[in-house]
Design a protein around this motif. Structure first.
Motif, PDB file in Angstrom:
ATOM      1  N   GLU A 131       0.838  -1.197   0.000  1.00  0.00           N
ATOM      2  CA  GLU A 131       0.000   0.000   0.000  1.00  0.00           C
ATOM      3  C   GLU A 131       0.873   1.246   0.000  1.00  0.00           C
ATOM      4  O   GLU A 131       1.738   1.420   0.849  1.00  0.00           O
TER       5      GLU A 131
ATOM      6  N   TRP B 233      -1.316  -7.782  -4.064  1.00  0.00           N
ATOM      7  CA  TRP B 233      -2.315  -6.755  -3.854  1.00  0.00           C
ATOM      8  C   TRP B 233      -1.612  -5.403  -3.906  1.00  0.00           C
ATOM      9  O   TRP B 233      -0.631  -5.169  -3.181  1.00  0.00           O
TER      10      TRP B 233
ATOM     11  N   ARG C  65      -2.267  -1.178  -3.671  1.00  0.00           N
ATOM     12  CA  ARG C  65      -3.218  -0.146  -3.268  1.00  0.00           C
ATOM     13  C   ARG C  65      -2.602   1.234  -3.484  1.00  0.00           C
ATOM     14  O   ARG C  65      -1.448   1.464  -3.146  1.00  0.00           O
TER      15      ARG C  65
ATOM     16  N   LYS D 161      -4.818  -8.124  -7.237  1.00  0.00           N
ATOM     17  CA  LYS D 161      -5.814  -7.149  -6.818  1.00  0.00           C
ATOM     18  C   LYS D 161      -5.213  -5.753  -6.937  1.00  0.00           C
ATOM     19  O   LYS D 161      -4.148  -5.489  -6.394  1.00  0.00           O
TER      20      LYS D 161
ATOM     21  N   ILE E  71      -6.321  -1.899  -6.133  1.00  0.00           N
ATOM     22  CA  ILE E  71      -7.335  -1.138  -5.409  1.00  0.00           C
ATOM     23  C   ILE E  71      -6.928   0.334  -5.362  1.00  0.00           C
ATOM     24  O   ILE E  71      -5.795   0.656  -5.026  1.00  0.00           O
ATOM     25  N   ARG E  72      -7.849   1.198  -5.724  1.00  0.00           N
ATOM     26  CA  ARG E  72      -7.611   2.650  -5.757  1.00  0.00           C
ATOM     27  C   ARG E  72      -6.392   2.980  -6.612  1.00  0.00           C
ATOM     28  O   ARG E  72      -5.401   3.543  -6.142  1.00  0.00           O
TER      29      ARG E  72
ATOM     30  N   THR F 239      -8.867  -8.751  -9.640  1.00  0.00           N
ATOM     31  CA  THR F 239      -9.771  -7.844  -8.944  1.00  0.00           C
ATOM     32  C   THR F 239      -9.371  -6.402  -9.233  1.00  0.00           C
ATOM     33  O   THR F 239      -8.207  -6.027  -9.063  1.00  0.00           O
TER      34      THR F 239
ATOM     35  N   GLU G 122     -10.669  -2.571  -8.161  1.00  0.00           N
ATOM     36  CA  GLU G 122     -11.574  -1.820  -7.294  1.00  0.00           C
ATOM     37  C   GLU G 122     -11.211  -0.344  -7.268  1.00  0.00           C
ATOM     38  O   GLU G 122     -10.045   0.003  -7.069  1.00  0.00           O
ATOM     39  N   TRP G 123     -12.208   0.497  -7.474  1.00  0.00           N
ATOM     40  CA  TRP G 123     -12.075   1.946  -7.332  1.00  0.00           C
ATOM     41  C   TRP G 123     -10.918   2.488  -8.180  1.00  0.00           C
ATOM     42  O   TRP G 123     -10.082   3.255  -7.701  1.00  0.00           O
TER      43      TRP G 123
END
Length: 409
Positions: A252, A280, A282, A304, A306-307, A330, A332-333
């Protein structure tokens, strides 16, 4: 091939390569194993999908438990209520004769001084995360750790006992909510525990531009979660060979970074450990260099994002890359407006999940040509995206004559 629960046995028998430590399965892998054992090649009915995922989650990534539970629910009526009952009372179902024999054998082969240490953990609730410092003090108070002169030596002897149980795969070390500034090279820790540490989550890292030598002290990490407090000026993994056992990485960036152009560019430094299976990301700016680095991961099964932000035309172009092992994707956003791909981009994709991509207009028609695609799940998406998913499903049915693609919209 030799399998063992005792790390020292594996090290003693090693010949051409280092011992391979089995990791816990991800939720996707757990569901894949449960699905395979229960349905034997058939598709899971939509009314059982949510219940099946809950059963998989309750199995805690343990393959033996998944196989045992699959043997139980395969004999049940295919009703979600029965499966949820199993998920909510998993421990009573999993403690059958086969699993008890494995546990009994592990206990009987323990040294005598380790047996009370292990049994004492039974006083804590199921799935309770026991602080090491508190556990060592309790062992000392119960006089499980003896034959030493001072309290410091008793604590060290307790750590030796803890490490023995760890090496026999009877306990799990998990560190959470640990805050670290990568400027001090004087961190105190147990080298033995660091070498055996396999899971490191919720680690907040402030990077000051120096070579992060700390990571070289975690050679056996299998799962790692990093929350960066600032942007690095060089790779967090300068030598990819150091983390050959790393299977899952959750990274992240600071929340503000992916919104501003001046924060873009450091992704090109990022070379991920080569054996990653789960990634993942972020708050990333999804640039061409980053996409290429991800595609180089030949074993990556789950991705994944995300954002994320796609600068310029908000187009994610993957026509020139191939995610050759990717099963679960995945998004997302993400500020995604257009997505360009070819039939070769996702050759073995199993599940596509899209959430909150408000500007995204449609799923590519080429997804019809992915023979392994089984599920498309959409949350908070445009009607046009849902229509494109239904068109893909309809075309697959017309082309193959089979209803293999499930939609959750």
């Amino acid at each position: 091939m030799v399998t063992t629960l005792i790390e020292q046995v594996a090290k003693h028998l090693q010949h051409h390569s280092d011992p391979y430590s089995l990791r816990f399965l991800t939720l996707e892998e757990s569901w894949e194993l449960l699905h395979k054992k229960v349905f034997q090649g058939e598709s899971c009915p939509p009314n059982l999908l949510e219940a099946g995922l809950q059963v998989s989650e309750h199995c805690k990534g343990l393959p033996l438990v998944i196989v045992l539970i699959a043997g139980i629910i395969v004999k049940m009526e295919r009703q979600a209520s029965f499966w949820l009952e199993v998920a909510n009372d998993l421990s009573s179902h999993a403690l059958d004769e086969q699993s008890m024999k494995v546990r009994q054998s592990s206990y009987e082969h323990l040294d005598d001084h380790l047996k009370p240490c292990l049994l004492y953990m039974g006083l804590f609730p199921e799935d309770y995360k026991i602080p090491v410092s508190a556990l060592l003090k309790l062992w000392m108070a119960e006089e499980f750790v003896v034959n030493v002169d001072t309290e410091n030596y008793m604590e060290e002897a307790g750590r030796v006992c803890l490490n023995d149980l760890l090496n026999r795969s009877l306990i799990i070390v998990n560190i959470r909510n640990f805050f670290l500034l990568l400027e001090n090279e004087e961190e105190e820790s147990s080298e033995t525990l660091l070498e055996n540490l396999k899971t490191f989550r919720n680690l907040r890292v402030y990077v000051n531009g120096r070579n992060p030598r700390l990571w070289w002290r975690f050679p056996n990490l299998e799962e790692l979660g990093l929350s960066l407090g600032s942007l690095p000026s060089r790779s967090l993994f300068p030598i990819s060979e150091v983390h050959t056992r790393l299977q899952s990485l959750d990274l992240e960036c600071p929340h503000w970074t992916y919104r501003y152009s001046y924060s873009v560019g450091w992704e090109s430094y990022f070379v991920f450990p080569s054996n990653l299976r789960n990634l993942w990301l972020r708050n990333f700016s999804i640039m061409k260099e980053l996409t290429s680095n991800i595609a180089r991961l030949q074993k990556l099964e789950s991705l994944k994002i995300i954002r994320g932000l796609l600068l310029g035309k908000e187009c994610w172009d993957v026509r020139e890359v191939e995610f050759q092992a990717l099963k679960y994707l995945t998004l997302e956003w993400i500020d995604l407006r257009e997505w360009k791909a070819s039939e070769e981009s996702f050759p073995v994709l199993d599940k596509l999940f899209i959430k909150g991509c408000y500007y995204f207009k449609e799923i590519l028609p080429c997804f019809v040509d992915i023979p392994t695609l089984q599920l498309i799940e959409l949350v908070d998406c445009r009607v046009s995206v849902k229509d494109s998913a239904m068109n893909i499903k309809r075309e697959i049915e017309e082309t193959t004559g089979c209803d293999t693609l499930q939609l959750m919209i």
